[in-house]
Design a protein around this motif. Structure first.
Motif, PDB file in Angstrom:
ATOM      1  N   ALA A 218     152.936  77.584  72.537  1.00  0.00           N
ATOM      2  CA  ALA A 218     153.338  78.142  73.837  1.00  0.00           C
ATOM      3  C   ALA A 218     154.850  78.002  73.908  1.00  0.00           C
ATOM      4  O   ALA A 218     155.384  76.910  73.693  1.00  0.00           O
ATOM      5  N   THR A 219     155.537  79.113  74.182  1.00  0.00           N
ATOM      6  CA  THR A 219     157.006  79.118  74.094  1.00  0.00           C
ATOM      7  C   THR A 219     157.632  79.811  75.291  1.00  0.00           C
ATOM      8  O   THR A 219     157.111  80.826  75.771  1.00  0.00           O
ATOM      9  N   ALA A 220     158.741  79.273  75.757  1.00  0.00           N
ATOM     10  CA  ALA A 220     159.539  79.948  76.789  1.00  0.00           C
ATOM     11  C   ALA A 220     161.016  79.715  76.505  1.00  0.00           C
ATOM     12  O   ALA A 220     161.388  78.728  75.860  1.00  0.00           O
ATOM     13  N   VAL A 221     161.838  80.649  76.979  1.00  0.00           N
ATOM     14  CA  VAL A 221     163.288  80.519  76.818  1.00  0.00           C
ATOM     15  C   VAL A 221     163.869  80.037  78.147  1.00  0.00           C
ATOM     16  O   VAL A 221     163.430  80.460  79.226  1.00  0.00           O
ATOM     17  N   PHE A 222     164.839  79.134  78.067  1.00  0.00           N
ATOM     18  CA  PHE A 222     165.464  78.557  79.260  1.00  0.00           C
ATOM     19  C   PHE A 222     166.976  78.680  79.167  1.00  0.00           C
ATOM     20  O   PHE A 222     167.535  78.669  78.054  1.00  0.00           O
ATOM     21  N   ALA A 223     167.629  78.760  80.340  1.00  0.00           N
ATOM     22  CA  ALA A 223     169.082  78.577  80.384  1.00  0.00           C
ATOM     23  C   ALA A 223     169.322  77.083  80.544  1.00  0.00           C
ATOM     24  O   ALA A 223     168.607  76.418  81.305  1.00  0.00           O
ATOM     25  N   MET A 224     170.311  76.568  79.838  1.00  0.00           N
ATOM     26  CA  MET A 224     170.610  75.128  79.950  1.00  0.00           C
ATOM     27  C   MET A 224     170.945  74.779  81.386  1.00  0.00           C
ATOM     28  O   MET A 224     171.500  75.612  82.106  1.00  0.00           O
ATOM     29  N   PRO A 225     170.651  73.543  81.808  1.00  0.00           N
ATOM     30  CA  PRO A 225     171.037  73.140  83.159  1.00  0.00           C
ATOM     31  C   PRO A 225     172.561  73.230  83.312  1.00  0.00           C
ATOM     32  O   PRO A 225     173.294  73.001  82.348  1.00  0.00           O
ATOM     33  N   VAL A 226     173.019  73.563  84.510  1.00  0.00           N
ATOM     34  CA  VAL A 226     174.464  73.635  84.754  1.00  0.00           C
ATOM     35  C   VAL A 226     175.048  72.242  84.505  1.00  0.00           C
ATOM     36  O   VAL A 226     174.488  71.237  84.932  1.00  0.00           O
ATOM     37  N   GLY A 227     176.164  72.196  83.795  1.00  0.00           N
ATOM     38  CA  GLY A 227     176.827  70.920  83.534  1.00  0.00           C
ATOM     39  C   GLY A 227     176.148  70.089  82.452  1.00  0.00           C
ATOM     40  O   GLY A 227     176.484  68.916  82.294  1.00  0.00           O
ATOM     41  N   HIS A 228     175.201  70.698  81.725  1.00  0.00           N
ATOM     42  CA  HIS A 228     174.504  69.948  80.668  1.00  0.00           C
ATOM     43  C   HIS A 228     175.494  69.487  79.594  1.00  0.00           C
ATOM     44  O   HIS A 228     176.239  70.290  79.039  1.00  0.00           O
ATOM     45  N   VAL A 229     175.510  68.190  79.351  1.00  0.00           N
ATOM     46  CA  VAL A 229     176.354  67.647  78.284  1.00  0.00           C
ATOM     47  C   VAL A 229     175.460  66.804  77.395  1.00  0.00           C
ATOM     48  O   VAL A 229     174.657  66.015  77.903  1.00  0.00           O
ATOM     49  N   ALA A 230     175.561  66.979  76.111  1.00  0.00           N
ATOM     50  CA  ALA A 230     174.707  66.190  75.218  1.00  0.00           C
ATOM     51  C   ALA A 230     175.396  65.988  73.883  1.00  0.00           C
ATOM     52  O   ALA A 230     176.183  66.831  73.453  1.00  0.00           O
ATOM     53  N   ASP A 231     175.091  64.884  73.230  1.00  0.00           N
ATOM     54  CA  ASP A 231     175.622  64.660  71.887  1.00  0.00           C
ATOM     55  C   ASP A 231     174.611  65.125  70.840  1.00  0.00           C
ATOM     56  O   ASP A 231     174.678  64.757  69.684  1.00  0.00           O
ATOM     57  N   TRP A 232     173.622  65.931  71.261  1.00  0.00           N
ATOM     58  CA  TRP A 232     172.641  66.513  70.340  1.00  0.00           C
ATOM     59  C   TRP A 232     172.509  67.999  70.633  1.00  0.00           C
ATOM     60  O   TRP A 232     172.882  68.460  71.718  1.00  0.00           O
ATOM     61  N   LYS A 233     171.936  68.731  69.662  1.00  0.00           N
ATOM     62  CA  LYS A 233     171.757  70.179  69.869  1.00  0.00           C
ATOM     63  C   LYS A 233     170.289  70.563  69.998  1.00  0.00           C
ATOM     64  O   LYS A 233     169.975  71.613  70.543  1.00  0.00           O
ATOM     65  N   GLY A 234     169.403  69.745  69.408  1.00  0.00           N
ATOM     66  CA  GLY A 234     167.983  70.098  69.439  1.00  0.00           C
ATOM     67  C   GLY A 234     167.112  68.864  69.560  1.00  0.00           C
ATOM     68  O   GLY A 234     167.561  67.742  69.301  1.00  0.00           O
ATOM     69  N   LEU A 235     165.873  69.102  69.961  1.00  0.00           N
ATOM     70  CA  LEU A 235     164.898  68.008  70.071  1.00  0.00           C
ATOM     71  C   LEU A 235     163.660  68.386  69.283  1.00  0.00           C
ATOM     72  O   LEU A 235     163.229  69.537  69.317  1.00  0.00           O
ATOM     73  N   LEU A 236     163.100  67.403  68.611  1.00  0.00           N
ATOM     74  CA  LEU A 236     161.813  67.631  67.937  1.00  0.00           C
ATOM     75  C   LEU A 236     160.962  66.384  68.105  1.00  0.00           C
ATOM     76  O   LEU A 236     161.343  65.295  67.655  1.00  0.00           O
ATOM     77  N   LEU A 237     159.865  66.533  68.806  1.00  0.00           N
ATOM     78  CA  LEU A 237     158.960  65.410  69.021  1.00  0.00           C
ATOM     79  C   LEU A 237     157.686  65.716  68.243  1.00  0.00           C
ATOM     80  O   LEU A 237     156.886  66.574  68.648  1.00  0.00           O
ATOM     81  N   LEU A 238     157.571  65.062  67.115  1.00  0.00           N
ATOM     82  CA  LEU A 238     156.457  65.369  66.204  1.00  0.00           C
ATOM     83  C   LEU A 238     155.167  64.716  66.678  1.00  0.00           C
ATOM     84  O   LEU A 238     155.205  63.723  67.401  1.00  0.00           O
ATOM     85  N   PRO A 239     154.041  65.261  66.234  1.00  0.00           N
ATOM     86  CA  PRO A 239     152.777  64.599  66.571  1.00  0.00           C
ATOM     87  C   PRO A 239     152.635  63.296  65.812  1.00  0.00           C
ATOM     88  O   PRO A 239     153.367  63.036  64.854  1.00  0.00           O
ATOM     89  N   SER A 240     151.730  62.464  66.245  1.00  0.00           N
ATOM     90  CA  SER A 240     151.406  61.251  65.494  1.00  0.00           C
ATOM     91  C   SER A 240     149.884  61.188  65.396  1.00  0.00           C
ATOM     92  O   SER A 240     149.196  61.911  66.120  1.00  0.00           O
ATOM     93  N   PRO A 241     149.357  60.355  64.510  1.00  0.00           N
ATOM     94  CA  PRO A 241     147.900  60.295  64.388  1.00  0.00           C
ATOM     95  C   PRO A 241     147.260  60.055  65.748  1.00  0.00           C
ATOM     96  O   PRO A 241     147.689  59.184  66.504  1.00  0.00           O
TER      97      PRO A 241
END
Ligand SMILES: Cc1cc2nc3c(=O)[nH]c(=O)nc-3n(C[C@H](O)[C@H](O)[C@H](O)COP(=O)(O)OP(=O)(O)OC[C@H]3O[C@@H](n4cnc5c(N)ncnc54)[C@H](O)[C@@H]3O)c2cc1C
Length: 498
Positions: A218-241
């Protein structure tokens, strides 16, 4: 691998490529190195620049161009990485530029040499297509559907029957006509009708192997929150057993995010933004949910369930029309959870390029090509299908000894990866199916897995911009040294332990 001579060569006649998605575009590039003329037949209207196409519905979902795909594309289209980044694609070093929650905890953000180019799929196709449009040898035949092959003498194909879209005609298509060709490639994706086309000419259709983990996106496109500041560009939360839901956030051109939640085993999918947020909140860590709360949806939530691994064993057929080839998803389609489809398409085009350089379009090329393609794709196939089976076996308490041992060893690599950058790299390579399964047995990986992590897995994401000081979302829990969990602040007291 042979280095293609871009724009050079010639003299082998006319090639027709059916389908103008990643596999078709890259195959056309390889063919243009050798043929006098290449015609790309596409059922859709092909836009100038990035545009949505009916024939590529998966383009609505998060697409990452993995390291191996980038390298292969660069061989076929020198300078294409620069073109893509100039057009807005974001270069994300993995896991240096990402917050990546592995099966056993957050991975250290060290340099692994792996990266992805992240962009809307329409943009990726458009940048590659533009390169081909500039090639005088390549012609696009838009809004034409291929419907059959034209047989020649002695097991050959001498053309493709196509019909032009005509909205004024009942049925929507004009009468079919023949395009003669010296070489024909079917790159029409998962829905390929090549098995029927072959059957109509009296050939045996291929036997298929299917491994389905029931993955759904399931996928959607978002505009970043106004004033968003981050020291990362992407997130990946993998599954676990025991927790087979994955969440990802990829940066897109234009300061947008593509966010996907990926479920396994045929579970139900979120269908609206509230559902997507709830699914993000139920992930192993609330970070994706927290980040999304301030973001603005830019379109609906799309679902996709056509994700099974499917191999059509063309390489095993004894009788075959020479000068005909099937490649891309039409030959072997991979579960997209590993982001391998575009890599497989690019590698297939490189095989084609190499074989044409070595043998031209000589008699017997079809046989050699089918074998070479199968050989090239087999390692990724093995890894992908093994992962699909493992996703099911995780739920199966009756799994055999071998499965249980392999599961335990993988769990040890995942645990070591939270502290050891080399183990983290191996884990990522295995996840991207960018390396053969033997990678897991390299001495340094083996040592790290057997030794175990140097300390407890970090429970906080490795970032200074999203965490305790920026966002106190849940009440801070007291440190829990007895559980060996917490060597970092407990802002994100997890809904479930990592
Ligand atoms: C949800 C999802 C997420 C994915 N994410 C990733 C990712 O992150 N990274 C990655 O590498 N891969 C990913 N993939 C896989 C990737 O999308 C495909 O592997 C890739 O598009 C290559 O496919 P293809 O060119 O073989 O076929 P397709 O992309 O399916 O294209 C087939 C083309 O053929 C045309 N066509 C069909 N029939 C005819 C006909 N009869 N005549 C003329 N034209 C015809 C269609 O219009 C279309 O243009 C993902 C797939 C899915 C489903």
């Amino acid at each position: 691998m042979h280095a293609p001579v871009v724009g050079g060569g010639g003299g082998y006649g006319h090639a027709v490529v059916v389908g103008s998605s990643l596999a078709g575009l890259t195959a056309a590039r390889a063919l243009a190195n050798f043929m006098d003329q290449v015609t790309v037949v596409e059922r859709d209207w092909v836009p100038r620049g990035p545009g949505r196409r009916r024939g590529v519905p998966q383009a609505r979902h998060t697409h990452s161009l993995m390291t191996a795909a980038q390298q292969g594309l660069e061989q076929l289209f020198p300078g294409i990485r620069q073109d893509l980044t100039d057009a807005g694609a974001v270069h994300v070093r993995m896991p240096e530029d990402m917050l990546l929650l592995g099966p056993s905890g957050w991975l250290p953000r060290a340099d692994s040499g792996l990266s992805m180019l992240s962009a809307g799929r329409d943009l990726i196709d458009a940048v590659i297509r533009d390169r081909l449009l500039a090639d005088p040898k390549v012609t696009f035949l838009r809004e034409h559907e291929a419907v059959a092959l034209q047989p020649g003498r002695h097991d050959t194909v001498t053309g493709v029957w196509v019909r032009r879209r005509d909205r004024k005609t009942p049925g929507g298509w004009a009468t079919r006509h023949l395009i003669s060709a010296d070489f024909v490639v079917d790159a029409t994706g998962r829905g390929s009708r090549a098995p029927q086309w072959l059957a109509e000419l009296g050939y045996e259709p291929p036997h298929e192997t299917v491994a389905d983990a029931g993955t759904a996106f399931a996928t959607a496109v978002f505009a970043m929150p106004v004033g968003h500041v981050a020291d990362w560009k992407g997130l990946l939360l993998l599954p676990s057993p025991g927790d087979p839901v994955q969440g990802m956030l990829n940066p897109l051109e234009g300061g947008r995010w593509s966010v996907s939640v990926c479920v396994g085993d045929g579970r139900s999918l979120p269908t609206d933004h509230a559902g997507l947020l709830r699914a993000a909140d139920a992930l192993r860590h609330p970070l994706l949910h927290d980040v999304l709360r301030g973001a603005t949806p830019l379109g609906p939530v799309y679902g996709c369930r056509a994700t099974e691994n499917r191999w059509r064993h063309y390489e095993k057929l004894r009788r075959w029309p020479d000068q005909f080839l099937v490649l891309g998803d039409a030959f072997a389609a991979f579960d997209p959870v590993h982001g391998q489809g575009m890599t497989a398409a690019v590698h297939s085009a490189l095989v084609l390029d190499h074989m044409l350089a070595s043998h031209g379009t000589a008699v017997g090329l079809g046989y050699r090509l089918r074998r070479a393609l199968a050989h090239r794709l087999a390692p990724a196939w093995r890894t992908s299908t093994r992962a699909s089976r493992a996703a099911k076996d995780d739920q199966d308490p009756r799994a055999g000894l071998r499965t249980r041992l392999s599961r335990r060893y993988q769990a040890r690599i995942a645990a070591a990866a939270t502290r050891d950058p080399y183990a983290a790299k191996a884990l990522l390579q295995l996840l991207q199916t960018a390396a053969p399964p033997a990678t897991a047995l390299r001495p340094r990986v083996l040592r790290a897995a057997l030794r175990g992590p140097h300390g407890p897995a970090p429970t906080a994401p490795p970032t200074t911009t999203h965490g305790q000081d920026t966002h106190r979302r849940r009440p801070a829990a007291p440190p829990a040294p007895a559980l060996g969990m917490s060597d970092s602040p407990p802002w994100h007291s997890l809904t479930r332990p990592v």
